[in-house]
Motif scaffolding. Structure first.
Motif, mmCIF file in Angstrom:
data_model
loop_
_atom_site.group_PDB
_atom_site.id
_atom_site.type_symbol
_atom_site.label_atom_id
_atom_site.label_comp_id
_atom_site.label_asym_id
_atom_site.label_seq_id
_atom_site.Cartn_x
_atom_site.Cartn_y
_atom_site.Cartn_z
ATOM 1 N N UNK A 1 60.980 66.702 45.373
ATOM 2 C CA UNK A 1 60.072 66.390 44.259
ATOM 3 C C UNK A 1 58.749 67.144 44.437
ATOM 4 N N UNK A 2 58.101 67.366 43.286
ATOM 5 C CA UNK A 2 56.767 67.971 43.302
ATOM 6 C C UNK A 2 55.781 66.833 43.008
ATOM 7 N N UNK A 3 54.828 66.626 43.910
ATOM 8 C CA UNK A 3 53.899 65.497 43.719
ATOM 9 C C UNK A 3 52.520 65.978 43.310
ATOM 10 N N UNK A 4 51.652 65.010 42.987
ATOM 11 C CA UNK A 4 50.284 65.334 42.561
ATOM 12 C C UNK A 4 49.375 65.654 43.748
ATOM 13 N N UNK A 5 49.869 65.545 44.970
ATOM 14 C CA UNK A 5 49.037 65.829 46.155
ATOM 15 C C UNK A 5 48.861 67.341 46.302
ATOM 16 N N UNK A 6 47.766 67.763 46.963
ATOM 17 C CA UNK A 6 47.534 69.207 47.112
ATOM 18 C C UNK A 6 48.686 69.902 47.846
ATOM 19 N N UNK A 7 49.240 69.190 48.875
ATOM 20 C CA UNK A 7 50.357 69.792 49.616
ATOM 21 C C UNK A 7 51.680 69.316 49.030
ATOM 22 N N UNK A 8 51.710 69.244 47.718
ATOM 23 C CA UNK A 8 52.631 68.601 46.804
ATOM 24 C C UNK A 8 54.108 68.461 47.051
ATOM 25 N N UNK A 9 54.826 69.468 47.548
ATOM 26 C CA UNK A 9 56.287 69.378 47.516
ATOM 27 C C UNK A 9 56.856 68.565 48.681
ATOM 28 N N UNK A 10 57.875 67.767 48.367
ATOM 29 C CA UNK A 10 58.580 66.998 49.401
ATOM 30 C C UNK A 10 60.070 67.235 49.187
ATOM 31 N N UNK A 11 60.801 67.485 50.272
ATOM 32 C CA UNK A 11 62.229 67.775 50.143
ATOM 33 C C UNK A 11 63.072 66.557 50.514
ATOM 34 N N UNK A 12 64.285 66.484 49.983
ATOM 35 C CA UNK A 12 65.177 65.369 50.310
ATOM 36 C C UNK A 12 66.622 65.765 50.067
ATOM 37 N N UNK A 13 67.536 65.098 50.826
ATOM 38 C CA UNK A 13 68.961 65.299 50.543
ATOM 39 C C UNK A 13 69.291 64.763 49.161
ATOM 40 N N UNK A 14 68.611 63.642 48.828
ATOM 41 C CA UNK A 14 68.900 63.007 47.547
ATOM 42 C C UNK A 14 67.655 62.274 47.049
ATOM 43 N N UNK A 15 67.470 62.242 45.730
ATOM 44 C CA UNK A 15 66.312 61.581 45.120
ATOM 45 C C UNK A 15 66.823 60.450 44.228
ATOM 46 N N UNK A 16 66.217 59.268 44.372
ATOM 47 C CA UNK A 16 66.531 58.172 43.433
ATOM 48 C C UNK A 16 65.340 58.024 42.494
ATOM 49 N N UNK A 17 65.603 58.203 41.233
ATOM 50 C CA UNK A 17 64.556 58.128 40.221
ATOM 51 C C UNK A 17 64.514 56.691 39.693
ATOM 52 N N UNK A 18 63.439 55.981 40.022
ATOM 53 C CA UNK A 18 63.290 54.576 39.586
ATOM 54 C C UNK A 18 61.881 54.423 39.023
ATOM 55 N N UNK A 19 61.530 55.363 38.136
ATOM 56 C CA UNK A 19 60.148 55.417 37.648
ATOM 57 C C UNK A 19 59.963 54.706 36.307
ATOM 58 N N UNK A 20 60.863 53.790 35.992
ATOM 59 C CA UNK A 20 60.630 52.910 34.844
ATOM 60 C C UNK A 20 61.084 53.473 33.519
ATOM 61 N N UNK A 21 60.808 52.699 32.466
ATOM 62 C CA UNK A 21 61.358 52.994 31.146
ATOM 63 C C UNK A 21 60.884 54.335 30.585
ATOM 64 N N UNK A 22 59.622 54.658 30.856
ATOM 65 C CA UNK A 22 59.051 55.875 30.291
ATOM 66 C C UNK A 22 59.235 57.036 31.258
ATOM 67 N N UNK A 23 60.395 57.099 31.873
ATOM 68 C CA UNK A 23 60.650 58.011 32.990
ATOM 69 C C UNK A 23 60.381 59.482 32.671
ATOM 70 N N UNK A 24 59.372 60.009 33.381
ATOM 71 C CA UNK A 24 59.061 61.434 33.242
ATOM 72 C C UNK A 24 60.211 62.255 33.834
#
Ligand SMILES: Cc1cc2nc3c(=O)[nH]c(=O)nc-3n(C[C@H](O)[C@H](O)[C@H](O)COP(=O)(O)OP(=O)(O)OC[C@H]3O[C@@H](n4cnc5c(N)ncnc54)[C@H](O)[C@@H]3O)c2cc1C
Length: 432
Positions: free
Chosen positions: A143-166
């Motif tokens: 994922x790309x985050x809002x932090x300056x050192x933004x990117x984080x890697x993962x084997x798998x991402x679970x998207x649980x960001x709610x109804x208005x999911x970006x």
């Protein structure tokens, strides 16, 4: 080099936190990223958390969780301008372990739940918004985050960001929700001393009540009003279909004010002092194909995957968040055992969603969203119920009429017999 985790979960609501708890307990290196200052700081719901799912994960959670009141009293009322016809159910059993449901304030509850997840070994990163998914060809790798050192890697991402999911819009899922499939909830928290709450709602010893109102509560617009009792506050709100609200050009805050001023609602809440005003969307629990819920390297859970059930009497979403979070965690563990996080490795997700109950319930009640579109449920039938109440309980001069004759009289000019039979059949199909 961007930091790498086995699993990144976006969103610290019931779905994301449950997935994180299950994965951390299984020894998976998991990071939960939450945009709020703390979990719950941006979250709201009506207010009832059904206990069963959470009790299985955290036995007797009520002994330490910041729950408000066990819900002993449940009510549904048809409202017109000056009357109500109600179904009122109270059970002492609901006030004993393993409690059926509690009223809850999300700002306190989610924060506590996140602490349990951290204790299980998951990492939590708050104040951080995930802005995008990182892709390698057709597979999500972080994922790309809002932090300056933004990117984080993962084997798998679970998207649980709610109804208005970006992230759903960024390709995590192809589930498509139109304004027809979404409701808007607005609610106020009104503080009131516990003894005033118990007097107004005929409760005692810390019991709670959950009331739903249909009809004039939303000025006949598809949806309903609610009042839930907390320890020393009331959650008072309305939920209305977004498309109907837009069609009527009505503002939800005006509807809420009118609901609070209703002559039968006002006495229940009159001394309450406004503490907080909140608004949030609710998906309508429509399943549009299970393959829409996962892609290579990514799964969607909770509201982001449309897992909410509205059966008219209540909205259930937090428990579906818990069920789908568990199903997502099980799926990740399966893919991990295969060493395959592509679509092939994650393909057991629908099966796990069904096993946990989330998908099975949505499939079973798939007719409910269409049934609840019927405007007669919010206009003609509440009026009919209240007029029937007046006829049944009022005494007029002259000979009395039988119940069926009264019903026929009240029905006349409101709903035709064939229409009513059609509505009953469609309700039966949608809700059974
Ligand atoms: C008015 C109303 C009444 C309701 N009543 C009830 C009820 O009584 N009982 C019930 O069970 N359910 C109820 N619901 C439904 C319930 O609230 C939801 O179904 C449930 O919260 C879904 O959980 P979730 O974890 O999927 O999403 P959420 O609880 O919405 O959590 C999503 C999390 O993701 C975070 N987030 C979002 N975007 C990002 C991003 N880009 N980066 C990082 N973090 C992000 C958010 O801050 C949030 O913490 C109600 C909902 C509403 C609106």
């Amino acid at each position: 080099m961007a930091e790498k985790f086995e699993c990144i979960i976006v969103g610290a609501g019931p779905a994301g936190l449950t997935a994180a708890l299950a994965l951390a307990r299984a020894g998976v290196e998991v990071l939960v990223v939450e945009r709020g200052e703390y979990p719950g700081s941006k979250n709201m719901f009506g207010g009832v958390l059904y206990s069963k799912g959470l009790h299985q994960l955290l036995p007797n959670f009520w002994d330490e969780a910041p729950v408000e009141r066990p819900v002993a009293r449940w009510g549904v009322s048809f409202l017109n301008d000056d009357s109500s016809m109600s179904l009122d159910f109270k059970s002492k059993q609901f006030c004993e372990a393993p409690f059926n449901a509690f009223t809850v304030l999300r700002s306190k509850f989610d924060r506590w739940y996140a602490r349990k997840v951290e204790e299980a070994g998951a990492m939590l990163m708050t104040d951080t918004t995930v802005e995008d998914l990182l892709w390698e060809k057709d597979r999500v790798v972080g994922v790309k985050t809002s932090r300056p050192d933004g990117d984080l890697l993962a084997d798998v991402v679970i998207v649980a960001d709610g109804v208005n999911s970006l992230l759903k819009r960024k390709g995590a899922s192809t589930l498509d929700l139109s304004p027809e499939d979404v409701s808007l909830g607005v609610k106020e928290i009104l503080s009131l001393p516990p003894d005033a709450i118990e007097r107004a709602f005929a409760l005692s010893g810390g019991e709670g009540a959950a009331y739903t109102y249909v009809g004039t509560a939303t000025q006949g617009i598809a949806g309903g009003g609610f009042i839930y009792t907390n320890k020393d506050s009331l959650s008072v709100g309305i939920v209305t279909k977004l498309s109907a609200l837009a069609q009527q050009k009505t503002r939800p805050e005006d509807l809420l004010e009118a609901f609070k001023r209703h002559p039968l609602i006002r006495p229940l809440i009159k001394d309450g002092e406004l503490q907080e005003y909140l608004a949030h969307l609710i998906p309508e629990g429509r399943v549009s194909g299970t393959n829409t819920l996962f892609q290579s390297g990514v799964l969607a859970a909770g509201d982001a995957a449309g897992f909410t059930l509205s059966t008219g009497l209540r909205v259930e979403g937090a428990n579906y968040g818990i069920m789908s979070g568990l199903a997502a965690a099980e799926t990740v563990l399966h893919a991990r055992s295969l060493g395959d996080f592509t679509k092939r490795g994650l393909c057991v997700y629908p099966q796990n969603l069904r096993k946990q109950g989330a998908l099975a319930d949505l499939e079973r009640f798939k007719g409910a969203p269409d049934f609840f579109k019927n405007s007669r449920l919010y206009q003609e039938y509440p009026e009919l119920a209240c007029q029937m109440g007046k006829s049944l309980f009022g005494v007029e001069p002259g000979p009395k009429k039988g119940v069926f004759a009264l019903f026929k009289e009240e029905l006349k000019g409101r709903v035709s017999w064939p229409q009513m039979v059609k509505d009953v059949v469609s309700g039966w199909r949608g809700l059974s």
